[in-house]
Write a protein that holds these residues in place. Structure first.
Motif, PDB file in Angstrom:
ATOM      1  N   ASP A 243      -9.401  -4.523  26.733  1.00  0.00           N
ATOM      2  CA  ASP A 243      -9.525  -3.210  27.388  1.00  0.00           C
ATOM      3  C   ASP A 243     -10.530  -2.297  26.694  1.00  0.00           C
ATOM      4  O   ASP A 243     -11.295  -1.584  27.354  1.00  0.00           O
ATOM      5  N   ALA A 244     -10.530  -2.313  25.360  1.00  0.00           N
ATOM      6  CA  ALA A 244     -11.434  -1.426  24.621  1.00  0.00           C
ATOM      7  C   ALA A 244     -12.893  -1.797  24.894  1.00  0.00           C
ATOM      8  O   ALA A 244     -13.736  -0.922  25.158  1.00  0.00           O
ATOM      9  N   MET A 245     -13.193  -3.082  24.854  1.00  0.00           N
ATOM     10  CA  MET A 245     -14.565  -3.540  25.086  1.00  0.00           C
ATOM     11  C   MET A 245     -14.994  -3.333  26.540  1.00  0.00           C
ATOM     12  O   MET A 245     -16.142  -2.993  26.823  1.00  0.00           O
ATOM     13  N   MET A 246     -14.070  -3.546  27.466  1.00  0.00           N
ATOM     14  CA  MET A 246     -14.401  -3.322  28.874  1.00  0.00           C
ATOM     15  C   MET A 246     -14.626  -1.829  29.132  1.00  0.00           C
ATOM     16  O   MET A 246     -15.491  -1.433  29.908  1.00  0.00           O
ATOM     17  N   GLY A 247     -13.842  -0.976  28.428  1.00  0.00           N
ATOM     18  CA  GLY A 247     -14.031   0.475  28.549  1.00  0.00           C
ATOM     19  C   GLY A 247     -15.408   0.883  28.036  1.00  0.00           C
ATOM     20  O   GLY A 247     -16.081   1.744  28.626  1.00  0.00           O
ATOM     21  N   GLU A 248     -15.853   0.222  26.942  1.00  0.00           N
ATOM     22  CA  GLU A 248     -17.165   0.530  26.366  1.00  0.00           C
ATOM     23  C   GLU A 248     -18.299   0.203  27.343  1.00  0.00           C
ATOM     24  O   GLU A 248     -19.209   1.005  27.552  1.00  0.00           O
ATOM     25  N   ILE A 249     -18.225  -0.965  27.982  1.00  0.00           N
ATOM     26  CA  ILE A 249     -19.317  -1.353  28.889  1.00  0.00           C
ATOM     27  C   ILE A 249     -19.298  -0.513  30.171  1.00  0.00           C
ATOM     28  O   ILE A 249     -20.345  -0.232  30.762  1.00  0.00           O
ATOM     29  N   GLN A 250     -18.093  -0.069  30.577  1.00  0.00           N
ATOM     30  CA  GLN A 250     -18.012   0.829  31.746  1.00  0.00           C
ATOM     31  C   GLN A 250     -18.682   2.172  31.426  1.00  0.00           C
ATOM     32  O   GLN A 250     -19.410   2.730  32.256  1.00  0.00           O
ATOM     33  N   HIS A 251     -18.455   2.655  30.206  1.00  0.00           N
ATOM     34  CA  HIS A 251     -19.068   3.910  29.754  1.00  0.00           C
ATOM     35  C   HIS A 251     -20.585   3.761  29.673  1.00  0.00           C
ATOM     36  O   HIS A 251     -21.340   4.655  30.086  1.00  0.00           O
TER      37      HIS A 251
END
Length: 462
Positions: free
Chosen positions: A199-207
């Motif tokens: 989730d943290a890494m997916m949140g980063e790429i979404q940002h």
């Protein structure tokens, strides 16, 4: 890619080709074999069910029963439905934005993103005549930044430096500003590999995506993961607005399940296929052409495009004129032809695109053939200009000198000269009576001298 599926489908469909009429019974038998072949190719079950149902619906209708050649009509239906599964038509990149057009790469670690960035940059530079800049926002793997810098230097595109201490969004924004200053047409952004369950890494790429607003977001996935590639692409697509897929390592995948599943499961087109580590090993994905390759019909259009891009036209014209005028073919010409074949992906790469020759592609080991080409080139380079132009002068002491200079044996030099003599005879047939004479002389076989021992098939072909 698709070698196993292609073999199975061709065996199944061959039995139908000569049928005067098709019945529900023999269509049912053929479809059972097609279904099994697709499942063995690791195509997703939902895709297989849908595909077989559509083929069956069309096959038992008027389309086949009123055809003069029902067997060929059935094969056409299979080809049409394979094309539809993979996306009907090619999906080009979108450049309809104010430059620089930003292309963001996403995917799992180890899928080949960084190499794909370089391949795409080279393709855009050479084929689309775009000025390209590349940048890495993979702050978790400093080696990836260095790797991209090295690749950028090799292919001659601008590289924007970054470091592991920076924020990925700052890297992307700074690179975008610099690309504008340098009047780049395209900025390709490499990102860190990540799992869709992180989730943290997916949140980063979404940002990152929201900050840079790329016109293309391409998911890079390893073809060898089969239908899992399609499932992973779907998971990424749920988090990111993907615009397409780059399928990598297709040279190591003999099944093809990923290519046949991705479009149906994700709704996103495959835009490019990557094969091998070389920076020119990237080609646009054309569903109709790929369906033709799967069914052994070849892909002449892609072969022509590749030839236009990779063959030196001036050298080719000069060689053709020389052959027509004098019929002379020397060892320098022989070396040049070997290099042209290598530039086009080797014998294996060419065979898969020539109609009726697809079944031979699996018998070629490109790595062995490439090694043999290098050995032949070393022997020819060890010769004097006179020896290359007049091979008849190469006798005992000259053979020993050439063998020593190229790190080979006298026997190897003898084999090369034998291959060359056979190639020379073939070229004389071309100059006297054109391609028809040459093909008649070959008797439907591969040209001798194409890297083979004793004039037979190339090493690595069984």
């Amino acid at each position: 890619m698709f070698d196993n599926l292609s073999d199975r489908l061709n065996r199944t469909l061959k039995s139908l080709k000569g049928q005067g009429r098709l019945t529900e019974s023999n269509i049912k038998d053929a479809l059972r074999d097609v279904r099994r072949a697709l499942l063995e190719a690791d195509v997703a079950l939902t895709v297989v069910k849908s595909f077989v149902a559509k083929v069956q619906e069309r096959a038992i209708g008027q389309e086949v029963s009123t055809s003069l050649n029902p067997g060929q009509a059935f094969i056409k239906i299979v080809k049409d439905e394979l094309t539809a599964v993979m996306g009907d038509a090619a999906s080009p990149l979108n450049f309809n934005v104010e430059p620089p057009a930003v292309i963001m790469m996403a995917g799992l670690q180890g899928a080949g993103k960084t190499t794909s960035v370089a391949k795409l940059a080279k393709w855009l530079t050479e084929r689309e005549k775009k000025k390209v800049m590349v940048v890495s926002a993979d702050v978790y793997r400093p080696a990836a930044i260095k790797q991209l810098e090295t690749l950028a230097a090799q292919i001659g595109v601008d590289f924007f430096p970054s470091s592991a201490e920076q924020d990925p969004v700052d890297i992307a924004r700074n690179a975008h500003a610099e690309a504008r200053k340098r009047f780049a047409d395209v900025l390709i952004l490499d990102t860190a590999g990540r799992l869709h369950i992180d989730d943290a890494m997916m949140g980063e790429i979404q940002h990152l995506h929201a900050a840079i607003k790329p016109v293309e977001t391409l998911f890079v996935v390893d073809a060898m993961t089969g239908q899992d590639a399609a499932n992973t692409a779907k998971a990424f697509n749920d988090a990111l607005p993907l615009t397409g897929v780059i399928l990598t390592k297709t040279d190591g995948d003999a099944r093809g399940g990923a290519a046949l599943s991705i479009r149906e499961i994700t709704g996103k087109p495959i835009k490019f296929l990557g094969a091998g580590e070389k920076t020119d090993a990237l080609e646009p994905f054309h569903p109709e052409r790929m369906a033709g390759r799967i069914l052994g019909m070849g892909d002449v259009l892609s072969l022509i495009e590749e030839a236009e891009a990779k063959i030196d036209k001036q050298k080719a014209e000069k060689f053709a004129q020389k052959l027509q005028k004098s019929g002379q073919f020397d060892l320098e010409d022989f070396l040049e032809q070997l290099q042209q074949i290598n530039n086009m992906g080797g014998i294996g790469g060419m065979l898969g695109k020539i109609p009726g020759m697809g079944q031979l592609k699996g018998q070629v080991d490109n790595a062995v053939a490439e090694k043999e080409f290098s050995r032949l080139a070393a022997m020819i380079h060890s010769m004097t200009p006179q020896e290359r132009r007049f091979p008849a002068v190469i006798k005992g002491s000259r053979k020993r000198r050439i063998a020593m200079g190229s790190g080979t044996s006298v026997q190897d030099v003898n084999k090369l000269l034998k291959q060359f003599t056979q190639m020379q005879k073939m070229m004389k047939k071309v100059s006297k009576g054109g391609m028809k004479n040459m093909l008649r002389g070959l008797g439907g076989k591969l040209p001798p001298g194409m890297g083979g021992m004793g004039g037979g098939l190339p090493p690595g072909m069984r």
